[in-house]
Scaffold this active site. Structure first.
Site, mmCIF file in Angstrom:
data_model
loop_
_atom_site.group_PDB
_atom_site.id
_atom_site.type_symbol
_atom_site.label_atom_id
_atom_site.label_comp_id
_atom_site.label_asym_id
_atom_site.label_seq_id
_atom_site.Cartn_x
_atom_site.Cartn_y
_atom_site.Cartn_z
ATOM 1 C CD GLU A 102 -22.767 11.599 68.239
ATOM 2 O OE1 GLU A 102 -22.222 10.749 67.495
ATOM 3 O OE2 GLU A 102 -23.414 12.555 67.791
ATOM 4 C CG ASP A 103 -19.303 8.931 65.487
ATOM 5 O OD1 ASP A 103 -19.842 9.947 65.994
ATOM 6 O OD2 ASP A 103 -19.345 8.707 64.260
ATOM 7 C CG ASP A 106 -15.739 18.025 63.906
ATOM 8 O OD1 ASP A 106 -14.635 18.442 64.269
ATOM 9 O OD2 ASP A 106 -16.149 18.149 62.733
ATOM 10 C CG PHE A 155 -12.170 13.245 58.000
ATOM 11 C CD1 PHE A 155 -13.256 14.044 58.333
ATOM 12 C CD2 PHE A 155 -12.405 11.975 57.488
ATOM 13 C CE1 PHE A 155 -14.561 13.584 58.159
ATOM 14 C CE2 PHE A 155 -13.707 11.510 57.315
ATOM 15 C CZ PHE A 155 -14.776 12.321 57.648
ATOM 16 N NE ARG A 168 -20.739 3.647 58.142
ATOM 17 C CZ ARG A 168 -21.003 4.854 58.639
ATOM 18 N NH1 ARG A 168 -20.529 5.200 59.813
ATOM 19 N NH2 ARG A 168 -21.733 5.724 57.955
HETATM 20 P P1 IMP Z 1 -20.322 17.898 64.753
HETATM 21 O O1 IMP Z 1 -21.760 18.261 64.584
HETATM 22 O O2 IMP Z 1 -19.429 18.858 64.024
HETATM 23 O O3 IMP Z 1 -19.900 17.732 66.199
HETATM 24 O O4 IMP Z 1 -20.024 16.563 63.993
HETATM 25 C C1 IMP Z 1 -20.796 15.493 64.158
HETATM 26 C C2 IMP Z 1 -20.627 14.378 63.149
HETATM 27 O O5 IMP Z 1 -19.718 14.660 62.071
HETATM 28 C C3 IMP Z 1 -20.036 13.193 63.847
HETATM 29 O O6 IMP Z 1 -21.013 12.495 64.606
HETATM 30 C C4 IMP Z 1 -19.522 12.402 62.677
HETATM 31 O O7 IMP Z 1 -20.569 11.663 62.096
HETATM 32 C C5 IMP Z 1 -19.049 13.473 61.715
HETATM 33 N N1 IMP Z 1 -17.593 13.658 61.849
HETATM 34 C C6 IMP Z 1 -16.939 14.695 62.399
HETATM 35 N N2 IMP Z 1 -15.605 14.535 62.336
HETATM 36 C C7 IMP Z 1 -15.416 13.332 61.753
HETATM 37 C C8 IMP Z 1 -14.241 12.568 61.427
HETATM 38 O O8 IMP Z 1 -13.078 12.949 61.659
HETATM 39 N N3 IMP Z 1 -14.455 11.379 60.821
HETATM 40 C C9 IMP Z 1 -15.691 10.894 60.540
HETATM 41 N N4 IMP Z 1 -16.809 11.550 60.840
HETATM 42 C C10 IMP Z 1 -16.677 12.767 61.442
HETATM 43 MG MG MG Z 2 -22.005 10.648 64.089
#
Ligand code: IMP
Ligand code: MG
Length: 182
Positions: A102-103, A106, A155, A168
């Site tokens: 995963e990138d 969050d 962010f 990207r």
């Molecule tokens: P989560 O479900 O809240 O854990 O978020 C998952 C997805 O939200 C990540 O895989 C990203 O694609 C996107 N995301 C969350 N925070 C960021 C950020 O700071 N920058 C870019 N994408 C984000």
């Molecule tokens: Mg993602």
């Protein structure tokens, strides 16, 4: 090298050399943990592809790859946990040592959902490596097995991560000034 002057609204959080050094360490750790085995890397598109390309080149063991395309529905500023699969896996993960790439973690809702979907296919093991971890934002009880960097609640874009599909291409991780809490 740092070309941040050409992107004045974006501040560098993690330089490309910091990232490269950390990805090398992650590669070494994963190679030692999976010694004698062949992990199956499942990259989550699109954010994770650059990280995954660098990570796999830092592994000293054989690994296979596949990709999962997902779209997370965002409610307000936060992920709702409702996830649509836009590209399914090509090969079965049954009995495989799956390492999801995963990138960023969050709220954790996206991974919680993926964990459920992937476990249902009976992998031998299921672990997560994430480049970035925004621990302060966690809303559900999930954690990564390997974390590149813990980052504050900002962010971020670059190194595969986007803001409305932009940025990207940036070789480092940057944050949008004044975008705290997005
Ligand atoms: P989560 O479900 O809240 O854990 O978020 C998952 C997805 O939200 C990540 O895989 C990203 O694609 C996107 N995301 C969350 N925070 C960021 C950020 O700071 N920058 C870019 N994408 C984000
Ligand atoms: Mg993602």
């Amino acid at each position: 090298m740092n070309d941040s002057s050409s992107e004045p609204s974006l501040e560098v959080l993690l330089s490309s050399s910091q990232i490269a050094a950390r990805v090398r360490e992650l590669g070494e750790k994963i190679s030692s943990d999976y010694q004698g085995r062949t992990p199956h890397l499942v990259g989550v598109l699109k954010g994770a592809w650059i990280f995954m390309a660098d990570l796999i080149r830092n592994l000293s063991l054989e690994a296979t790859v596949d990709f999962l395309g997902i779209q997370s529905y965002v409610a307000g500023a936060t992920s709702s946990g409702e996830v649509k699969i836009t590209k399914d896996l090509d090969v079965s993960i049954a009995g495989r040592e799956v390492l999801v790439v995963e990138d960023i973690l969050d709220t954790g809702r996206t991974y919680l959902y993926l964990q459920g979907v992937l476990s249902a296919h009976h992998p031998k093991s299921l672990r997560l490596v994430t480049l970035l971890d925004k621990t302060a934002r966690r809303a559900v009880a999930v954690q990564a097995d390997y974390v590149g960097f813990q980052i504050p609640d900002v962010f971020v874009v670059g190194y595969g991560l986007d803001y409305n599909q932009q940025f990207r291409r940036l070789p480092d991780v940057r944050y949008l000034r004044n975008a705290v809490g997005v």
